[in-house]
Design a protein around this motif. Structure first.
Motif, PDB file in Angstrom:
ATOM      1  N   VAL A   1       0.703  -1.224  -0.022  1.00 34.40           N
ATOM      2  CA  VAL A   1       0.019   0.011  -0.065  1.00 34.40           C
ATOM      3  C   VAL A   1       0.681   1.221   0.119  1.00 34.40           C
ATOM      4  O   VAL A   1       1.651   1.420   0.834  1.00 34.40           O
ATOM      5  CB  VAL A   1      -0.925   0.013   1.178  1.00 34.40           C
ATOM      6  N   GLU A   2       0.707   2.089  -0.930  1.00 32.88           N
ATOM      7  CA  GLU A   2       1.531   3.385  -1.100  1.00 32.88           C
ATOM      8  C   GLU A   2       0.459   4.529  -0.546  1.00 32.88           C
ATOM      9  O   GLU A   2      -0.571   4.662  -0.658  1.00 32.88           O
ATOM     10  CB  GLU A   2       1.802   3.507  -2.527  1.00 32.88           C
ATOM     11  N   SER A   3       1.399   5.553  -0.039  1.00 28.70           N
ATOM     12  CA  SER A   3       0.747   6.880   0.305  1.00 28.70           C
ATOM     13  C   SER A   3       1.671   7.914  -0.024  1.00 28.70           C
ATOM     14  O   SER A   3       3.009   7.683  -0.339  1.00 28.70           O
ATOM     15  CB  SER A   3       0.308   6.634   1.685  1.00 28.70           C
ATOM     16  N   GLY A   4       1.252   9.009   0.049  1.00 27.14           N
ATOM     17  CA  GLY A   4       1.975  10.272   0.027  1.00 27.14           C
ATOM     18  C   GLY A   4       1.985  11.081  -1.046  1.00 27.14           C
ATOM     19  O   GLY A   4       2.867  12.024  -1.128  1.00 27.14           O
ATOM     20  N   GLY A   5       1.480  10.751  -2.142  1.00 25.88           N
ATOM     21  CA  GLY A   5       1.439  11.280  -3.492  1.00 25.88           C
ATOM     22  C   GLY A   5       0.655  12.578  -3.102  1.00 25.88           C
ATOM     23  O   GLY A   5       0.100  12.985  -2.426  1.00 25.88           O
ATOM     24  N   GLY A   6       0.851  13.520  -4.300  1.00 27.32           N
ATOM     25  CA  GLY A   6       0.179  14.751  -4.469  1.00 27.32           C
ATOM     26  C   GLY A   6       0.349  15.757  -5.513  1.00 27.32           C
ATOM     27  O   GLY A   6       1.100  15.058  -6.298  1.00 27.32           O
ATOM     28  N   SER A   7       0.144  16.819  -5.345  1.00 22.75           N
ATOM     29  CA  SER A   7       0.655  17.786  -6.393  1.00 22.75           C
ATOM     30  C   SER A   7       1.416  18.922  -5.700  1.00 22.75           C
ATOM     31  O   SER A   7       1.149  19.468  -4.784  1.00 22.75           O
ATOM     32  CB  SER A   7      -1.028  18.476  -7.097  1.00 22.75           C
ATOM     33  N   VAL A   8       2.599  19.299  -6.368  1.00 17.92           N
ATOM     34  CA  VAL A   8       3.342  20.349  -6.155  1.00 17.92           C
ATOM     35  C   VAL A   8       3.940  20.942  -7.144  1.00 17.92           C
ATOM     36  O   VAL A   8       3.831  20.621  -8.521  1.00 17.92           O
ATOM     37  CB  VAL A   8       4.567  19.685  -5.286  1.00 17.92           C
ATOM     38  N   GLN A   9       4.747  22.238  -6.846  1.00 15.54           N
ATOM     39  CA  GLN A   9       5.184  22.946  -7.914  1.00 15.54           C
ATOM     40  C   GLN A   9       6.605  22.388  -8.203  1.00 15.54           C
ATOM     41  O   GLN A   9       7.153  21.958  -7.307  1.00 15.54           O
ATOM     42  CB  GLN A   9       5.076  24.393  -7.684  1.00 15.54           C
ATOM     43  N   ALA A  10       7.109  22.899  -9.283  1.00 12.00           N
ATOM     44  CA  ALA A  10       8.576  22.299  -9.710  1.00 12.00           C
ATOM     45  C   ALA A  10       9.343  23.127  -8.389  1.00 12.00           C
ATOM     46  O   ALA A  10       9.131  24.275  -8.151  1.00 12.00           O
ATOM     47  CB  ALA A  10       8.891  22.855 -10.946  1.00 12.00           C
TER      48      ALA A  10
ATOM     49  N   MET B   1       2.353   8.212 -12.206  1.00 11.87           N
ATOM     50  CA  MET B   1       1.901   7.251 -10.911  1.00 11.87           C
ATOM     51  C   MET B   1       3.137   6.468 -10.526  1.00 11.87           C
ATOM     52  O   MET B   1       3.781   5.899 -11.223  1.00 11.87           O
ATOM     53  CB  MET B   1       0.818   6.285 -11.479  1.00 11.87           C
ATOM     54  N   TYR B   2       3.315   6.543  -9.050  1.00 19.23           N
ATOM     55  CA  TYR B   2       4.373   5.809  -8.651  1.00 19.23           C
ATOM     56  C   TYR B   2       3.830   4.570  -8.010  1.00 19.23           C
ATOM     57  O   TYR B   2       2.975   4.661  -7.114  1.00 19.23           O
ATOM     58  CB  TYR B   2       5.041   6.713  -7.454  1.00 19.23           C
ATOM     59  N   TYR B   3       4.650   3.473  -8.174  1.00 18.84           N
ATOM     60  CA  TYR B   3       4.335   2.151  -7.192  1.00 18.84           C
ATOM     61  C   TYR B   3       5.542   1.673  -6.611  1.00 18.84           C
ATOM     62  O   TYR B   3       6.554   1.862  -7.301  1.00 18.84           O
ATOM     63  CB  TYR B   3       4.018   1.296  -8.459  1.00 18.84           C
ATOM     64  N   CYS B   4       5.216   1.244  -5.406  1.00 18.64           N
ATOM     65  CA  CYS B   4       5.981   0.569  -4.598  1.00 18.64           C
ATOM     66  C   CYS B   4       6.092  -1.040  -5.159  1.00 18.64           C
ATOM     67  O   CYS B   4       5.157  -1.563  -5.397  1.00 18.64           O
ATOM     68  CB  CYS B   4       5.710   0.698  -3.260  1.00 18.64           C
ATOM     69  N   THR B   5       7.155  -1.447  -5.214  1.00 22.03           N
ATOM     70  CA  THR B   5       7.253  -2.995  -5.873  1.00 22.03           C
ATOM     71  C   THR B   5       8.300  -3.903  -4.784  1.00 22.03           C
ATOM     72  O   THR B   5       9.266  -3.337  -4.624  1.00 22.03           O
ATOM     73  CB  THR B   5       7.645  -3.059  -7.269  1.00 22.03           C
ATOM     74  N   SER B   6       7.673  -5.108  -4.755  1.00 25.93           N
ATOM     75  CA  SER B   6       8.814  -6.119  -4.197  1.00 25.93           C
ATOM     76  C   SER B   6       9.220  -6.778  -5.155  1.00 25.93           C
ATOM     77  O   SER B   6       8.226  -7.617  -5.864  1.00 25.93           O
ATOM     78  CB  SER B   6       7.808  -6.663  -2.860  1.00 25.93           C
ATOM     79  N   GLU B   7      10.405  -7.161  -5.351  1.00 29.12           N
ATOM     80  CA  GLU B   7      10.928  -7.785  -6.411  1.00 29.12           C
ATOM     81  C   GLU B   7      11.736  -9.254  -6.072  1.00 29.12           C
ATOM     82  O   GLU B   7      12.448  -9.007  -4.852  1.00 29.12           O
ATOM     83  CB  GLU B   7      11.805  -6.854  -7.440  1.00 29.12           C
TER      84      GLU B   7
ATOM     85  N   GLN C   1      -1.383  -0.173  -5.372  1.00 24.04           N
ATOM     86  CA  GLN C   1      -2.253   0.498  -6.246  1.00 24.04           C
ATOM     87  C   GLN C   1      -1.615   1.745  -6.953  1.00 24.04           C
ATOM     88  O   GLN C   1      -2.260   2.468  -7.825  1.00 24.04           O
ATOM     89  CB  GLN C   1      -3.618   0.820  -5.619  1.00 24.04           C
ATOM     90  N   GLY C   2      -0.562   2.247  -6.381  1.00 21.64           N
ATOM     91  CA  GLY C   2      -0.084   3.434  -6.972  1.00 21.64           C
ATOM     92  C   GLY C   2      -0.442   4.511  -6.144  1.00 21.64           C
ATOM     93  O   GLY C   2      -1.447   4.535  -5.528  1.00 21.64           O
ATOM     94  N   THR C   3       0.343   5.670  -6.184  1.00 22.41           N
ATOM     95  CA  THR C   3      -0.120   6.967  -5.672  1.00 22.41           C
ATOM     96  C   THR C   3       0.406   8.081  -6.752  1.00 22.41           C
ATOM     97  O   THR C   3       1.518   7.893  -7.369  1.00 22.41           O
ATOM     98  CB  THR C   3       0.575   7.383  -4.455  1.00 22.41           C
ATOM     99  N   GLN C   4      -0.275   8.892  -7.125  1.00 22.89           N
ATOM    100  CA  GLN C   4      -0.296  10.119  -8.340  1.00 22.89           C
ATOM    101  C   GLN C   4       0.499  11.011  -7.687  1.00 22.89           C
ATOM    102  O   GLN C   4       0.457  11.716  -6.708  1.00 22.89           O
ATOM    103  CB  GLN C   4      -1.546  10.536  -8.631  1.00 22.89           C
ATOM    104  N   VAL C   5       1.858  11.451  -8.440  1.00 20.44           N
ATOM    105  CA  VAL C   5       2.715  12.659  -8.294  1.00 20.44           C
ATOM    106  C   VAL C   5       2.328  13.304  -9.619  1.00 20.44           C
ATOM    107  O   VAL C   5       2.731  13.017 -10.544  1.00 20.44           O
ATOM    108  CB  VAL C   5       3.998  12.019  -8.076  1.00 20.44           C
ATOM    109  N   THR C   6       1.879  14.726  -9.239  1.00 21.08           N
ATOM    110  CA  THR C   6       1.800  15.797 -10.151  1.00 21.08           C
ATOM    111  C   THR C   6       2.830  16.830  -9.864  1.00 21.08           C
ATOM    112  O   THR C   6       2.583  17.631  -8.766  1.00 21.08           O
ATOM    113  CB  THR C   6       0.509  16.020 -10.328  1.00 21.08           C
ATOM    114  N   VAL C   7       3.679  17.058 -10.875  1.00 26.62           N
ATOM    115  CA  VAL C   7       4.607  18.301 -10.608  1.00 26.62           C
ATOM    116  C   VAL C   7       4.108  19.380 -11.675  1.00 26.62           C
ATOM    117  O   VAL C   7       4.364  19.312 -12.881  1.00 26.62           O
ATOM    118  CB  VAL C   7       5.918  17.898 -10.578  1.00 26.62           C
TER     119      VAL C   7
END
Length: 122
Positions: free
Chosen positions: A4-13, A91-97, A114-120
């Motif tokens: 389970v991922e968390s912490g994404g969001g929208s930020v400025q450059a 979309m950022y995903y945590c993965t176990s390989e 499920q991924g978490t979206q990052v928008t810059v």
């Protein structure tokens, strides 16, 4: 396995975000965790991860800006992202390989959340 991922969001450059991932049901001793991202219309791209020796691996475009860390006791993974750029939008995903020696990359053998979206924005 379940991640389970968390912490994404929208930020400025130039801004920062911290992604977190909690894994369960996976044997930490035989698997190496990391992050991949997928932007709209683009291929999946491994961003950062740990190899079998516990060393970190980064793609060139995030070196010096992103830091991946883990807490093996808690089976958690984090990605600190600083100086974000519009091209980091994905979309950022945590993965176990499966661990693969001195390398790490996302694959069909991995488990991911499920991924978490990052928008810059610029």
């Amino acid at each position: 396995g379940h991640l389970v991922e968390s912490g994404g969001g929208s930020v400025q450059a130039g801004g920062s975000l911290r992604l977190s991932c909690t894994a369960s049901g996976l044997s930490a001793s035989s698997r190496c965790m990391g992050w991949f991202r997928q932007a709209s219309g683009k291929k999946r791209e491994g961003v950062a991860g740990f190899d079998a020796h516990g060393s970190t691996i980064y793609i060139d475009s995030v070196k010096g800006r992103f830091t991946v860390s883990k807490d093996s006791a808690k089976n958690t993974l984090s990605l600190q992202m600083n100086n974000l750029k519009p091209e980091d939008t994905a979309m950022y995903y945590c993965t176990s390989e499966p661990c693969r020696g001195r390398t790490w990359y996302p694959s069909i053998a991995g488990y991911w959340g499920q991924g978490t979206q990052v928008t810059v924005s610029s």
